[in-house]
Motif scaffolding. Sequence first.
Motif, mmCIF file in Angstrom:
data_model
loop_
_atom_site.group_PDB
_atom_site.id
_atom_site.type_symbol
_atom_site.label_atom_id
_atom_site.label_comp_id
_atom_site.label_asym_id
_atom_site.label_seq_id
_atom_site.Cartn_x
_atom_site.Cartn_y
_atom_site.Cartn_z
ATOM 1 N N ILE A 290 0.633 -1.218 0.003
ATOM 2 C CA ILE A 290 -0.105 -0.194 0.008
ATOM 3 C C ILE A 290 0.723 1.225 -0.128
ATOM 4 C CG2 ILE A 290 -1.598 1.354 1.266
ATOM 5 C CD1 ILE A 290 -2.889 -1.297 2.216
ATOM 6 N N GLN A 291 1.932 1.109 0.709
ATOM 7 C CA GLN A 291 2.866 2.340 0.805
ATOM 8 C C GLN A 291 3.620 2.569 -0.579
ATOM 9 O OE1 GLN A 291 5.306 1.863 4.488
ATOM 10 N NE2 GLN A 291 3.673 1.924 5.916
ATOM 11 N N ASN A 292 3.990 1.259 -1.159
ATOM 12 C CA ASN A 292 4.619 1.687 -2.627
ATOM 13 C C ASN A 292 3.764 2.008 -3.440
ATOM 14 O OD1 ASN A 292 7.093 0.936 -1.193
ATOM 15 N ND2 ASN A 292 6.630 -1.329 -1.656
ATOM 16 N N LEU A 293 2.471 1.854 -3.569
ATOM 17 C CA LEU A 293 1.411 1.975 -4.413
ATOM 18 C C LEU A 293 1.123 3.321 -4.723
ATOM 19 C CD1 LEU A 293 -1.010 -1.075 -4.405
ATOM 20 C CD2 LEU A 293 0.788 -0.615 -6.041
ATOM 21 N N ALA A 294 1.343 4.011 -3.420
ATOM 22 C CA ALA A 294 0.947 5.501 -3.299
ATOM 23 C C ALA A 294 1.961 6.467 -4.044
ATOM 24 C CB ALA A 294 0.926 5.704 -1.952
ATOM 25 N N ALA A 295 3.079 5.723 -4.327
ATOM 26 C CA ALA A 295 4.191 6.593 -5.097
ATOM 27 C C ALA A 295 4.293 6.046 -6.484
ATOM 28 C CB ALA A 295 5.342 6.430 -4.211
ATOM 29 N N VAL A 296 3.222 5.309 -7.003
ATOM 30 C CA VAL A 296 3.429 4.819 -8.288
ATOM 31 C C VAL A 296 2.787 6.048 -9.173
ATOM 32 C CG1 VAL A 296 2.696 3.310 -10.005
ATOM 33 C CG2 VAL A 296 3.297 2.633 -7.875
ATOM 34 N N PRO A 297 3.611 6.436 -10.408
ATOM 35 C CA PRO A 297 3.013 7.468 -11.351
ATOM 36 C C PRO A 297 1.730 7.092 -11.801
ATOM 37 C CG PRO A 297 5.394 7.076 -11.829
ATOM 38 C CD PRO A 297 4.950 5.852 -10.661
ATOM 39 N N SER A 298 0.979 8.091 -12.087
ATOM 40 C CA SER A 298 -0.398 7.856 -12.607
ATOM 41 C C SER A 298 -0.594 7.106 -13.950
ATOM 42 C CB SER A 298 -1.301 9.387 -12.463
ATOM 43 O OG SER A 298 -0.564 10.231 -13.458
ATOM 44 N N ILE A 299 0.483 7.437 -14.856
ATOM 45 C CA ILE A 299 0.416 6.940 -16.360
ATOM 46 C C ILE A 299 0.686 5.449 -16.095
ATOM 47 C CG2 ILE A 299 3.267 7.005 -16.403
ATOM 48 C CD1 ILE A 299 0.274 7.887 -19.052
#
Length: 301
Positions: free
Chosen positions: A126-135
């Motif tokens: 969850i913490q890592n997915l919050a920083a994934v770019p929107s593209i």
Amino acid sequence: MTAPVLQKPAPASGRSPLAGPRWRPGESLFRWVLLACLALGIVFLVSLMSYILVEAWPRLDSRLWENFPSIRRPENAGAQSAIFGTIWVISFTALFCLPTGIMAAIYLEEYADSNRWYNRLIELNIQNLAAVPSIIYGILGLGLLARQFGLGTTVLTAALTLSLLVLPVVIISSREAIRAVPQSIRHASLALGATQWQTIWRQVLPAAVPGMATGAILALSRAIGEAAPVIMLGAVTFVMFNPEGLQSEYTVLPVQIYNWISQSRTEFHHLAAAAIILLLGLLLLMNAAAIWLRNRYSRRW
């Protein structure tokens, strides 16, 4: 016989304990630097908003939300299809991500055992997915939802993709709001004979609503302004109709603004600026609703 009076030893510096605070030039300089940074940001924001407002002024009228886009007659063009498409997409995004994110936060905070490896793995992801770019979410939605699941480039695909985009933000903010509720409230409710679910539903969640509302509105504000994922999902830049359901084609305000900005005629630039003002107005309405909800529950608790 009187007891001897003990004298408090003087400070090693020789200053009287009644003297005022010592002036520290480093602290004063740091405070002025912070104020200067704040003033600089406000100046840039006011300048940008003033420029957009001046550009949008010729088209800030009812034509903007009453008419559909037009290529041949930009003086009568509007953004009705983009407005309704934005409302459709963001409404179903909230419907999909808010209940899921809040229930996930309740499980992780109230039920999950932090010593189990799979719970730690969930928290890390969850913490890592919050920083994934929107593209990246746009590519995922295009390859998985639109093509593999056969949903196509529809309102449903856009809502599900944006839900995945903002779901980590909802979970993290909801967990922080639940964690901020004092443990004494839980203990008192359990001591009176309430079950754990009754304690969560009637005591913890109402006390955590202000923080949850703030996190939810931040997540939806990010979703409503995203253009990259919906462009990857095939949002049409020129739509002459409003969406009629989850399987309908659509466009949204960020995509419509991008389309108008790319045009060479000045009239389209005025339209784009007016659509930006309209998008900011929608964001302000959403933030106002969140602030009202937060203040209402803050007074109760």
